[in-house]
Design an enzyme around this catalytic site. Structure first.
Site: not given
Length: 746
Positions: A323, A370
């Site tokens: 992830h 992100h």
């Protein structure tokens, strides 16, 4: 090899073999990437010891060698993938061919803080040999899971390599072992600071260890095997010992019959002297060497090999998954890293995540980060190049690229698709395989069918989607989702591209990206409620076992965080050849029945196990003189009877603690093929020493050493535990008397 076949497994793994050129040594220039230290380029000779334990070189005469533990080498690179030196360094090379002289060694004990050692070979056709041979040794599965004797030989080799001017400094021995008084007593060296190298033989070293650590528990095991206070047992007694204490009662006696005396004698010949063999005896010393030898490892070597059938549909496997692969720290701040993609793939991970965003003017190059956080940005193209370099170095089985696509620009999505095609080339699977068309009820291809292929998981343009994919495709569970909880409406699906951020919803794939999607695409999955998903920002992981228990194929973890869940993931996926794929238990693959992971009773068709472990002693657990505690954790179904146990604290002894009556019983392991035991050791202050993850179905019963590993599942040189493991088929209490009658009918 496509996987396991019925019957006895033919081991494909080979022990380490050191190429003669590496033992002889090679001439290199060592250069430093950090020029601020003003370290000059130096000509050195690289060598590898005969057993393949260490890479070493000298900087100047009469100084200690610089030594790298080969088991801690993460990667080796040459050509365009190696670090590029300054031109002045290249000018020192008399014969070179572009980048072919370059050698970079990537080294470290975690995925984030790796060290790069950079060299330039003085001769042509040398660097490539060293790159290939060092990587092969560093990733050798047998050496990563060697016996205690092998690790003791490694310690002896390290001490001999540290000799200066023919002498081994005592300070190095003190540093390796925690109790200085016992070291002095065992060496019997007064008022000296070094030992002559010629004197420090293997026999001298083992004699030193025997004197420093009395090991009374080994004498006790021999006595329990029938020695009657004698320093040996007979061939008959050793045969009984191997066929009772050391034999796995779960084995089929036709395929794996009990050992005969002739076979036992062959084992004895590997450890015993002719004088004892002539009398059909095995001495305490030889018996101890057998317990620490390669033939008695806690896990048989075939379990480290590619054992599973790799021809099942892709959805029948647990897949090692990452992830936010690019992150090095937390979810909100910190550096993103291209190198993380290499490091994660090198662990055997087969599913990695790419959070893609629209590039800015003037270049308009897509990047990865992100979204709407303070994490840094990295080049999308450079990430693909890193993936192409490292995708199949550790495992040849398919790699899945999980795109979280926020690039709301058709032009840049087209650029992304083109990069995928040009950088991955034939490895990129664009069209479905001829035998596996995208039609309803058609099973997915297998890992073997997709060998060496890269698959794209991305949202697909609605008119190009195939409904059967939602029925047969893979489900993925990630630590947190950036999608909204509500269904995307048709209006949202057709919303035009804009310059506004898309942090909470992926954009619609263009035709160019959609054509790359075939067997795997994201499907909104509503069966789980992760209440903490919007709150966790520290890159901690949830326990993957919970989700393996209910059949999740891809449980994506934060690889930059070596916490307990990540340690379990690393340990579990070490098996099946570190392929990144583990075949689900048969009960989870069946279509004619539904498996209840919350059952607390026996499952039809599954033989449950009972497991007991006795922690007997520890060996060289810490370089500090501290108390030590050992914990035993069972990871399996919620209905398994017991989860955790721990020993008493040793009394300030980390060198050779002995525990008494530390037996831990796990009376019911419902699904052994999905359960693992983790044995871990800690100092009295809670400091982690090491651990080992062992599948219940792979554990050998009997007396064994468990050689511990670090958080990244790399072997530690000295710390080990001597244990007695017992595994047998579970029998419910109400049926026990019938089982006893069948076992002893007379």
């Amino acid at each position: 090899m496509a996987g396991a076949k019925p019957g006895v497994h033919a081991l494909q793994l080979k022990p380490v073999s050191v190429h003669e050129a590496l033992k002889k040594g090679g001439k290199f220039i060592k250069w430093e990437e950090d020029t601020s230290q003003n370290v000059p380029d130096r000509q050195i000779t690289l060598n590898v010891d005969a057993d393949g334990f260490f890479l070493y070189w000298s900087v100047s005469p009469n100084q200690e060698l610089e030594i790298l533990d080969i088991s801690l080498i993460r990667d080796t690179r040459t050509g365009k993938y190696a670090k590029q030196p300054k031109q002045k360094t290249l000018d020192l090379i008399p014969s070179r061919d572009e980048n072919d002289n370059l050698l970079t060694i990537v080294y470290g004990t975690d995925l984030v803080n790796v060290t790069f050692y950079n060299f330039v070979a003085l001769e042509l056709n040398v660097a490539k040999l060293w790159v290939d041979q060092l990587f092969e040794m560093a990733t050798n599965k047998l050496s990563q899971n060697a016996s205690r004797t092998t690790y003791l030989r490694k310690a002896h080799t390290k001490l001999t390599l540290q000799a200066i001017d023919g002498k081994i400094p005592l300070k190095n021995i003190y540093k390796m072992f925690s109790d200085r008084k016992r070291v002095d007593y065992a060496l019997d060296k007064k008022h000296v600071t070094a030992i002559n190298l010629e004197e420090f033989t293997w026999d001298f070293f083992t004699g030193f260890l025997d004197k420093a650590c009395g090991r009374p528990e080994l004498q006790t095991i021999l006595e329990e095997s029938g020695s009657r206070n004698k320093p040996f047992i007979t061939l008959d007694q050793f045969t009984t010992f191997l066929n009772t204490k050391q034999r796995d009662p779960r084995l089929n006696e036709v395929l794996y019959p009990p050992l005969k005396k002739e076979q036992v004698r062959q084992i004895m010949e590997n450890y015993e002297s002719p004088s004892h063999l002539d009398r059909d005896q095995i001495s305490l010393k030889a018996f101890s060497n057998y317990l620490a030898g390669e033939e008695n490892n806690i896990v048989p070597p075939e379990k480290l090999d590619l054992m599973d059938d790799m021809n099942q549909p892709l959805s029948n496997y647990f897949i090692n998954s990452s992830h936010n692969t690019y992150l090095t720290v937390g979810q909100l701040t910190g550096m993103s890293s291209v190198e993380m993609y290499r490091q994660v793939l090198l662990t055997g991970c087969r599913c990695i995540e790419l959070d893609c965003w629209k590039g800015r003017l003037p270049d308009e190059e897509p990047y990865i980060t992100h979204g709407f956080t303070m994490t840094t940005e990295i080049s999308f193209k450079e990430v693909l190049e890193a993936i192409a370099e490292s995708a199949f170095k550790t495992s040849n089985y398919p790699v899945i690229l999980s795109f979280e696509n926020h690039v709301d620009s058709p032009t840049q999505q087209a650029k992304m698709a083109e990069y995928c095609k040009t950088i991955f080339g034939d490895a990129l699977l664009i069209n479905p395989l001829e035998k596996f068309p995208l039609v309803p009820e058609q099973p997915l291809p297998s890992p073997q069918d997709l060998l060496g292929k890269i698959l794209v998981k991305n949202k697909k343009k609605p008119d190009l989607s195939v409904k059967s994919l939602e029925e047969a495709g893979l489900k993925e569970l990630e630590p947190e989702s950036e999608e909204e909880d509500t269904e995307e409406t048709a209006a949202e699906m057709n919303k035009p591209y804009s310059d506004e951020g898309t942090a909470y919803r992926e954009v619609i794939a263009t035709k160019e990206m959609s054509t790359l999607v075939n067997y795997i695409q994201p499907v909104k999955f509503k069966s789980f409620n992760d209440a903490a998903k919007k709150k966790r920002v520290d890159s901690s992981n949830y326990m993957p076992q919970l989700f393996w228990n209910i059949g999740c194929q891809m449980v994506a973890l934060n690889f930059q965080t070596p916490d307990l869940p990540m340690q379990l993931n690393m340990g579990v996926f070490e098996y099946n050849g570190r392929s990144g794929y583990l075949l689900k238990p048969e009960v989870m693959r069946r279509t004619d029945r539904q498996f209840d992971p919350f059952t607390d009773s026996i499952v039809d068709g599954i033989v449950a196990n009972a497991f007991r472990i006795t922690v007997i002693s520890g060996q060289f657990l810490s370089e500090r003189k501290v108390g030590v505690i050992v914990e035993v954790d069972m990871f399996g179904l919620p209905g398994d009877a017991k989860k955790r146990a721990k020993t008493k604290m040793s009394n300030g002894n980390s060198m050779d603690p002995v525990w008494k009556n530390e037996k831990f019983f796990f009376p019911q392991v419902i699904l052994p093929s999905l359960a693992s035991v983790r044995i871990s050791a800690y100092e009295e202050n809670g400091r982690f020493i090491g651990h080992r993850v062992l599948p219940v179905s792979a554990i050998r019963p009997g007396f064994h050493y468990i050689c511990l590993k670090n958080e990244l599942n790399q072997p530690l040189m000295l710390p080990s535990l001597l244990v007695l493991t017992e595994v047998w088929d579970y029998i419910p209490t109400e049926h026990q008397k019938y089982a006893d009658a069948l076992a002893d009918p007379i």
